[in-house]
Structure formats: C-alpha cells, structure tokens
Design an enzyme around this catalytic site. Sequence first.
Site, PDB file in Angstrom:
ATOM      1  N   TYR A 125       0.835  -1.202   0.000  1.00 45.15           N
ATOM      2  CA  TYR A 125       0.000   0.000   0.000  1.00 45.15           C
ATOM      3  C   TYR A 125       0.874   1.259   0.000  1.00 45.15           C
ATOM      4  O   TYR A 125       0.668   2.184  -0.759  1.00 45.15           O
ATOM      5  CB  TYR A 125      -0.912  -0.021   1.228  1.00 45.15           C
ATOM      6  CG  TYR A 125      -1.902   1.113   1.288  1.00 45.15           C
ATOM      7  CD1 TYR A 125      -3.161   0.972   0.708  1.00 45.15           C
ATOM      8  CD2 TYR A 125      -1.593   2.307   1.922  1.00 45.15           C
ATOM      9  CE1 TYR A 125      -4.080   2.006   0.759  1.00 45.15           C
ATOM     10  CE2 TYR A 125      -2.501   3.343   1.975  1.00 45.15           C
ATOM     11  CZ  TYR A 125      -3.742   3.196   1.392  1.00 45.15           C
ATOM     12  OH  TYR A 125      -4.652   4.216   1.446  1.00 45.15           O
TER      13      TYR A 125
ATOM     14  N   ASP B 193       0.358  19.569 -20.571  1.00 42.83           N
ATOM     15  CA  ASP B 193      -0.372  18.303 -20.699  1.00 42.83           C
ATOM     16  C   ASP B 193       0.434  17.450 -21.668  1.00 42.83           C
ATOM     17  O   ASP B 193       0.430  17.682 -22.880  1.00 42.83           O
ATOM     18  CB  ASP B 193      -1.795  18.555 -21.222  1.00 42.83           C
ATOM     19  CG  ASP B 193      -2.591  17.265 -21.391  1.00 42.83           C
ATOM     20  OD1 ASP B 193      -1.989  16.175 -21.352  1.00 42.83           O
ATOM     21  OD2 ASP B 193      -3.825  17.354 -21.569  1.00 42.83           O
TER      22      ASP B 193
ATOM     23  N   LYS C 177      -1.805   6.885 -22.693  1.00 44.30           N
ATOM     24  CA  LYS C 177      -1.166   7.207 -23.965  1.00 44.30           C
ATOM     25  C   LYS C 177       0.352   7.249 -23.778  1.00 44.30           C
ATOM     26  O   LYS C 177       1.062   6.462 -24.375  1.00 44.30           O
ATOM     27  CB  LYS C 177      -1.663   8.562 -24.477  1.00 44.30           C
ATOM     28  CG  LYS C 177      -3.137   8.519 -24.855  1.00 44.30           C
ATOM     29  CD  LYS C 177      -3.913   9.584 -24.177  1.00 44.30           C
ATOM     30  CE  LYS C 177      -5.392   9.484 -24.500  1.00 44.30           C
ATOM     31  NZ  LYS C 177      -6.081  10.715 -24.158  1.00 44.30           N
TER      32      LYS C 177
ATOM     33  N   PHE D 203     -21.280  13.554 -25.344  1.00 43.55           N
ATOM     34  CA  PHE D 203     -20.788  12.634 -26.386  1.00 43.55           C
ATOM     35  C   PHE D 203     -20.485  11.248 -25.833  1.00 43.55           C
ATOM     36  O   PHE D 203     -20.493  10.276 -26.562  1.00 43.55           O
ATOM     37  CB  PHE D 203     -19.532  13.208 -27.065  1.00 43.55           C
ATOM     38  CG  PHE D 203     -18.373  13.400 -26.113  1.00 43.55           C
ATOM     39  CD1 PHE D 203     -18.256  14.560 -25.375  1.00 43.55           C
ATOM     40  CD2 PHE D 203     -17.419  12.414 -25.954  1.00 43.55           C
ATOM     41  CE1 PHE D 203     -17.206  14.732 -24.481  1.00 43.55           C
ATOM     42  CE2 PHE D 203     -16.355  12.568 -25.068  1.00 43.55           C
ATOM     43  CZ  PHE D 203     -16.259  13.734 -24.332  1.00 43.55           C
TER      44      PHE D 203
ATOM     45  N   ARG E 290     -15.352  14.058 -33.280  1.00 44.41           N
ATOM     46  CA  ARG E 290     -14.663  15.168 -32.622  1.00 44.41           C
ATOM     47  C   ARG E 290     -15.154  16.443 -33.299  1.00 44.41           C
ATOM     48  O   ARG E 290     -14.543  16.971 -34.194  1.00 44.41           O
ATOM     49  CB  ARG E 290     -13.135  15.024 -32.739  1.00 44.41           C
ATOM     50  CG  ARG E 290     -12.547  13.836 -32.033  1.00 44.41           C
ATOM     51  CD  ARG E 290     -12.287  14.005 -30.545  1.00 44.41           C
ATOM     52  NE  ARG E 290     -13.427  13.903 -29.659  1.00 44.41           N
ATOM     53  CZ  ARG E 290     -13.330  13.624 -28.369  1.00 44.41           C
ATOM     54  NH1 ARG E 290     -12.162  13.386 -27.814  1.00 44.41           N
ATOM     55  NH2 ARG E 290     -14.389  13.596 -27.606  1.00 44.41           N
TER      56      ARG E 290
ATOM     57  N   PHE F 124      -9.113  20.364 -24.258  1.00 41.91           N
ATOM     58  CA  PHE F 124      -9.483  18.965 -24.379  1.00 41.91           C
ATOM     59  C   PHE F 124     -10.769  18.795 -23.566  1.00 41.91           C
ATOM     60  O   PHE F 124     -10.998  19.524 -22.603  1.00 41.91           O
ATOM     61  CB  PHE F 124      -8.359  18.049 -23.857  1.00 41.91           C
ATOM     62  CG  PHE F 124      -8.707  16.600 -24.005  1.00 41.91           C
ATOM     63  CD1 PHE F 124      -8.829  16.039 -25.265  1.00 41.91           C
ATOM     64  CD2 PHE F 124      -8.945  15.799 -22.895  1.00 41.91           C
ATOM     65  CE1 PHE F 124      -9.189  14.712 -25.411  1.00 41.91           C
ATOM     66  CE2 PHE F 124      -9.300  14.470 -23.039  1.00 41.91           C
ATOM     67  CZ  PHE F 124      -9.427  13.923 -24.301  1.00 41.91           C
ATOM     68  N   THR F 125     -11.606  17.831 -23.981  1.00 40.09           N
ATOM     69  CA  THR F 125     -12.943  17.710 -23.367  1.00 40.09           C
ATOM     70  C   THR F 125     -12.905  17.668 -21.834  1.00 40.09           C
ATOM     71  O   THR F 125     -13.552  18.468 -21.171  1.00 40.09           O
ATOM     72  CB  THR F 125     -13.634  16.431 -23.880  1.00 40.09           C
ATOM     73  OG1 THR F 125     -12.718  15.349 -23.761  1.00 40.09           O
ATOM     74  CG2 THR F 125     -14.064  16.575 -25.327  1.00 40.09           C
TER      75      THR F 125
END
Length: 482
Positions: A80, A223, A266, A455, A389, A132-133
């Site tokens: 942990y 980001d 990613k 979406f 998109r 970005f969303t």
Amino acid sequence: MANIKFFSGENIPLELHKVRMVQKLNLPPVERRVEAAAEAGNNTFLLKNKDIFLDMLTDSGVNAMSDRQTAAMLICDDSYAGSATFTRLEEKVHEIFGTKFFLPAHQGRACENIIAQAFVRPGDIIPMNFHFTTTKAHITRLGGRVEELIIDEGLQTTSDMPFKGNFDLDKLRALIERVGVEHIPFLRVEAGTNLIGGQPLSLENMRAVCGICREHGIMTVLDASLLQDNLYFIKKREAACAGMSIREITRAIADEFDIIYFSARKLGFARGGGIAMRDKALCERMKELVPMFEGFLTYGGMSVREMEAITVGLEETMDEDVISQGPIFIDFMCNELMKRGVPVVTPAGGLGCHLNAREFLPQIDDHEYPAGALAIAVYIAGGVRGMERGTLSEQREPDGTEPIADVELLRLAMPRRVFTMSQVLYAVDRIAWLHENRELVGGLRWVEEPSSLRFFFGRLEPTSDWQQKLARKFRDDFGDSL
Ligand SMILES: *Cc1c(COP(=O)(O)O)cnc(C)c1O
C-alpha cells in the site's frame, strides 16, 4: 517503425517489431451493423466490442504492450505504502523530465481534477492552445473559463504548416494585457493537441510561450498525454532539433514548465497517470487531494502492475524507432485516403487519421452533426469504429445554445503497434466506398441528451431511413461479402 526505401519505389511503413500474441476479431455483416448502431443510440461510444471489427475509437489504454513491459508486470512490489514499484516509476519520471516531485493519479483526467481543484477559482481564465474535453469540464465545473490561443492555421483543416498546435504569441500577450495576471492561475500547453487532429507544437513555440509567462509570473502546465508523437514531430520537422536525441528534446521541453501531467493510457503504453514538478510548494498544494480522490501517494489509484509497465513504457518512449510507428502509419493511412479523394486533415498528425466531416458530408447541417453521422456511417460501411470530434463533443452554453465546433472531424485513432497494413487498407477501402456513396448519408438528432460530456453517453437517432438505404447499397455493391 522505419521509413525503409523499397526497390519498387513504393512508400510502405515497415514495422520494427513482431507480433507474439493475437486476439481474434469479429466482423458482423452489414445488416447486424445497422442494428448495432441503433442499439448504441448511434453513438460509437456505446457500441459493444463484439460488434466491432477495427476499433479506432481511441489510442487511450489500448496500445500493444512490449514483451519487456509484460515481463516487468510480473515482478512488481505490491504494498500500500512505500512500494519499490512506485519508487521505480518516480525515478523514471524524474530521470526523463528532470523533475523532483511526482504525484500519481489513476489517469489523465484525474490529474486535471487535482490541478483544477488546487488552482482554479470562479472567474479565473486558463489560456491554452486548444482545449481537451475533460480539461475544459474540470475548469468550467469550478467556475473558470478556457481561452484558446491557437494560431489561425491550427483550425484550417488542410495546411502544410508543420506545427498547427502552436500558440499565437500576440493573442497571448493581448489576453494577459486584457484580463490581468491575477485572473490567470496558469497557462496550459497541450502537446500535441487532441481535438484538432493530434497537431504538434514546436519547441521554439513552447519556449516563447513559457518565456512570456515567466516575464509575467504566470505558472505553466504541460499536458504531456500526447507528448510521444509531438517529440517525434519536433525531431523530424523542426530543423533546429534535428541533431537532438528524443531524450534531449524531452528534457528541453520539460525544463520550460512548472507542472507536467500526463495520461499513461497514452504516454507510456499502459494505464495510469501522474503529475510531475520541480517545486516542493506546488507539490504541497496538490498533495492532499491525491489520497482523497485517487489513493495513497505511492499508487494514486494505479495497480502496481500498471506502474511497472509505465516505467518501462516511458523508457521505450525515448526510442525513436518505437515512437515513430504511430505517426508513420497515420501518415500512410492519410495518404491512401487522399489518393482516393477522401478529405483528411493535413499535415497528418499524431494519435490518428482525421476525416473532415464538413467536407465529406456537406449536405448535413452542423446541428445534425456531420462528424457524428460520419462516425456511424463508417461503422455501418466497414465495422470500423471512430470517434466524433466536433459539435457533438461540445458542451451547450448555460442558456442552452449549442456552440458549433470550429472543426468537425471523425477521428480514426491508430492504437500503437496494434493494426496490420491490410487492416488499415481495408478501413481505407470501406471509407472510399462510403465517400463514393456519401449522398446517401443523413443527419442525427437527440433522443437522450445529457447536460455534461454528452458525447460519452448521449443517444441519437437518424433523421430519416438513410442507414437502411446505405446498407442496401452495400449489399448491391459487395454481394454476400461482409
Ligand atoms: C486523453 C487525454 C487526456 C485525458 O486522459 P485520460 O487518461 O483519458 O483521462 C487529457 N489530455 C489529453 C491531451 C488527452 O489526449
């Protein structure tokens, strides 16, 4: 992947890896695809994998892992607190970015939640090249507002500008002048941009943007979720960086920023995420949110197996042969589509091939969602799943008006190391067929419209019986072929 010259003169991307584990795919017939589209509310997010042949929805969490990543997952240290697995990940992040502090989180949007909660107050303005969303949703939820400062070429779907993700420096200076630094808690750089086609920024532009922010005392946040493609594009397209290694470019970028966060779905070919920074005080402001929302500071909601895979994946990201695979394959797919007259975003970017839905389906009104209609039409045409998109991915204004997206795209993501050349050519063939028959495609309207991130789980229906007509034409042209 390498650009190996062929004796024939053909331009064929060559994989520098071999496949050692496979998954059987299912290609349902076109009649079943029409049914499945209806069951999914004409929203490709709601399709079931059993109904999909080529899943090009996203590059998130679906990249093929290497043998080394899989091996590393077997020797993880499961505790942990204070696990050696976390220490290995933390050290790899510090080595690559030159940072000193690292907070783990379960994925990219979780990092955004922590950063937004720590720094965004009602009325604040967050400048960025493009939103970005999930980023925008976190900022607006806390009463902040996003200001997009992308260069004008960024929104032109066809261009030969190599860095369409760049900031317009004049727009940045003007914004700072207009709103004042006290209302700008940080500036965010998305390298590369997701919603406008995986378009990269140059190192030169990042340096200039961060320089202006330093002058005004504005914190900078990178980001880095899509950094791997951006690194490759800098190496290939920015003359001043041609002699630098991927590791040197990574370090040169990281040195500019106060905070770097990433989705390891990613970056790192695995699943997870994290926030890296050099300054202890910044870390302290975000630290307590991690155990509250993610998990203890030595795992942040990630499994130890995934953390081991990220550590190896980050190291593999420093290998140009590894990170070139996505961009080269995407460039190939875009070129094959262009040869067949299909409108795509150029230059080819990272993460996927992007079809220009407004040009593909000029007959469909923006409020009937050209990119959403194209997404479901491409699925019906070939069992290929892409992601809308465009306007559908936008959020309505508080007064209910629907903002029309700057660009209306269908993204066909290219999960890394997953698809073969013939599969890509199959997708190209079915899209070219659809393009020939594009006048058959009609629009979509809402059946159930959620108020936020619509979406993801909204349901729609076709505005006419166009899908049945499209399926009949498919049968006429392809006989009993699936
Ligand atoms: C995917 C993505 C995110 C969110 O990451 P998740 O792991 O999917 O939550 C944030 N920013 C960019 C640029 C992305 O592409």
